[in-house]
Design a protein around this motif. Structure first.
Motif, PDB file in Angstrom:
ATOM      1  N   LEU A 202     -13.790  11.731   1.124  1.00 46.27           N
ATOM      2  CA  LEU A 202     -14.425  10.515   1.660  1.00 46.27           C
ATOM      3  C   LEU A 202     -15.952  10.623   1.638  1.00 46.27           C
ATOM      4  O   LEU A 202     -16.656   9.650   1.363  1.00 46.27           O
TER       5      LEU A 202
ATOM      6  N   LYS B 258     -22.708  15.236   6.428  1.00 40.41           N
ATOM      7  CA  LYS B 258     -21.826  14.208   7.018  1.00 40.41           C
ATOM      8  C   LYS B 258     -20.576  14.855   7.616  1.00 40.41           C
ATOM      9  O   LYS B 258     -20.156  14.490   8.717  1.00 40.41           O
TER      10      LYS B 258
ATOM     11  N   TYR C 272      -9.318  15.407   2.868  1.00 37.86           N
ATOM     12  CA  TYR C 272      -9.573  13.963   2.924  1.00 37.86           C
ATOM     13  C   TYR C 272     -11.038  13.674   3.276  1.00 37.86           C
ATOM     14  O   TYR C 272     -11.696  12.852   2.631  1.00 37.86           O
ATOM     15  N   LEU C 273     -11.538  14.378   4.280  1.00 33.93           N
ATOM     16  CA  LEU C 273     -12.917  14.167   4.731  1.00 33.93           C
ATOM     17  C   LEU C 273     -13.900  14.520   3.613  1.00 33.93           C
ATOM     18  O   LEU C 273     -14.903  13.826   3.414  1.00 33.93           O
TER      19      LEU C 273
ATOM     20  N   PHE D  64      -8.066  12.190  10.290  1.00 30.42           N
ATOM     21  CA  PHE D  64      -9.222  12.418   9.408  1.00 30.42           C
ATOM     22  C   PHE D  64      -9.433  13.903   9.122  1.00 30.42           C
ATOM     23  O   PHE D  64      -9.958  14.271   8.085  1.00 30.42           O
ATOM     24  N   PHE D  65      -9.050  14.736  10.107  1.00 30.60           N
ATOM     25  CA  PHE D  65      -9.224  16.183   9.938  1.00 30.60           C
ATOM     26  C   PHE D  65      -7.923  16.845   9.453  1.00 30.60           C
ATOM     27  O   PHE D  65      -7.786  18.059   9.512  1.00 30.60           O
TER      28      PHE D  65
END
Lengths: 120, 173
Positions: free
Chosen positions: A16, A23, A12-13, A67-68
């Motif tokens: 994104l 980042k 996902y990260l 998020f992770f």
């Protein structure tokens, strides 16, 4: 999951950030700096039976794990938040937070490895 | 001074704040600034009023005495009613969402993986809403102008009639 048995998943990260390693590295560093403080805060709140404090900290930390890709740990925090909010299973709280700390330690190792791989 | 739309994000979780800030900054039409507390956001708003504020519902997880999201929302809507506020929260409870709407929030976003796309869509919705509101105001002004024109015309006819410059018979001759 990226590999069998892994507690984190950075898919996902990566999506994104468009795969921007600088980042991803920044976000991992921020998490690894902030999460231990939140964890310690939850432990202190549990010792002092400050259930509102436990609820608030669990609530704030919960989405970060998502998020992770740490879904299991996120779910555990959701349960801790719910128990602290409803004042249910409070006798189990210390054990649950201990279990969360164990999960966090694995997550930390995995994220540190991922951080090295970013090269940033 | 930039001609970009000024967006403020308020969240006491640095990671959450940074992720949303980085994501919205990718859109070139917006100038995005982040604040860890509502107090800092309100202080910055006194200097430069934001068009849009993304505001965390739980702003006192780190500092208990800090203003919570609802208090900040109330103050923003009271002082800057034209600023649109989008509430963000980890709670997907309907009563929390309804509560924020009651105090004038434009939208309510639940934290998590879908939150960034939702935030992007909300910016677009605010843009569309403002554009429609602008058009509605233009039509309203046009209608008022047209109405006043009609009234002036009637008054003119009455005056001309009274002065005998036009007759009341059809054809006016």
């Amino acid at each position: 999951m990226e590999s069998t048995g892994s507690l984190t998943d950075l898919t996902y990260l990566r999506s994104l950030t468009g795969g921007a390693n600088d980042k991803i590295a920044k976000y991992i560093r921020m998490f690894l700096t902030g999460a231990p403080i939140s964890l310690q805060q939850m432990e202190l709140n549990t010792l002092s039976k400050d259930w509102e404090g436990v609820r608030q900290t669990a609530h704030a930390l919960k989405p970060q794990l998502g998020f992770f890709g740490a879904k299991g740990a996120e779910e555990l925090l959701r349960e801790i938040e719910r128990n602290a909010s409803d004042h249910t299973e409070l006798g189990m709280m210390q054990k649950k937070i201990e279990h969360f700390r164990q999960q966090y330690e694995i997550i930390r190792v995995e994220l540190e490895k991922a951080l090295q791989e970013t090269g940033a | 001074m930039s001609d970009k739309t000024l967006v403020y994000i308020v969240d006491d979780e640095p990671l959450q704040l940074e992720l949303l800030k980085d994501h919205l900054q990718k859109m070139s039409a917006y100038e995005v600034h982040g604040f860890p507390t509502g107090e800092e956001c309100l202080a910055a708003a006194k200097v430069r009023k934001p068009s849009i504020v993304f505001l965390d519902y739980n702003l006192n997880s780190k500092v208990r005495e800090a203003m919570d999201g609802i208090d900040v929302l109330k103050e923003i809507k009271e002082v800057y009613p034209e600023t649109e506020v989008v509430m963000i929260s980890g709670q997907d409870k309907i009563d929390v969402a309804v509560n924020t709407m009651k105090y004038g929030a434009f939208d309510y976003i639940v934290k998590g993986e879908g939150a960034f796309i939702r935030a992007e869509k909300t910016l677009y919705n605010i843009y569309r809403y403002n554009k429609l509101a602008g058009s509605a105001n233009t039509y309203k002004r046009l209608m008022i102008f047209f109405g006043l024109g009609m009234i002036l015309m009637v008054i003119l006819v009455i005056v001309l009639q009274m002065k005998g410059l036009i007759k009341s018979s059809p054809g006016w001759v």
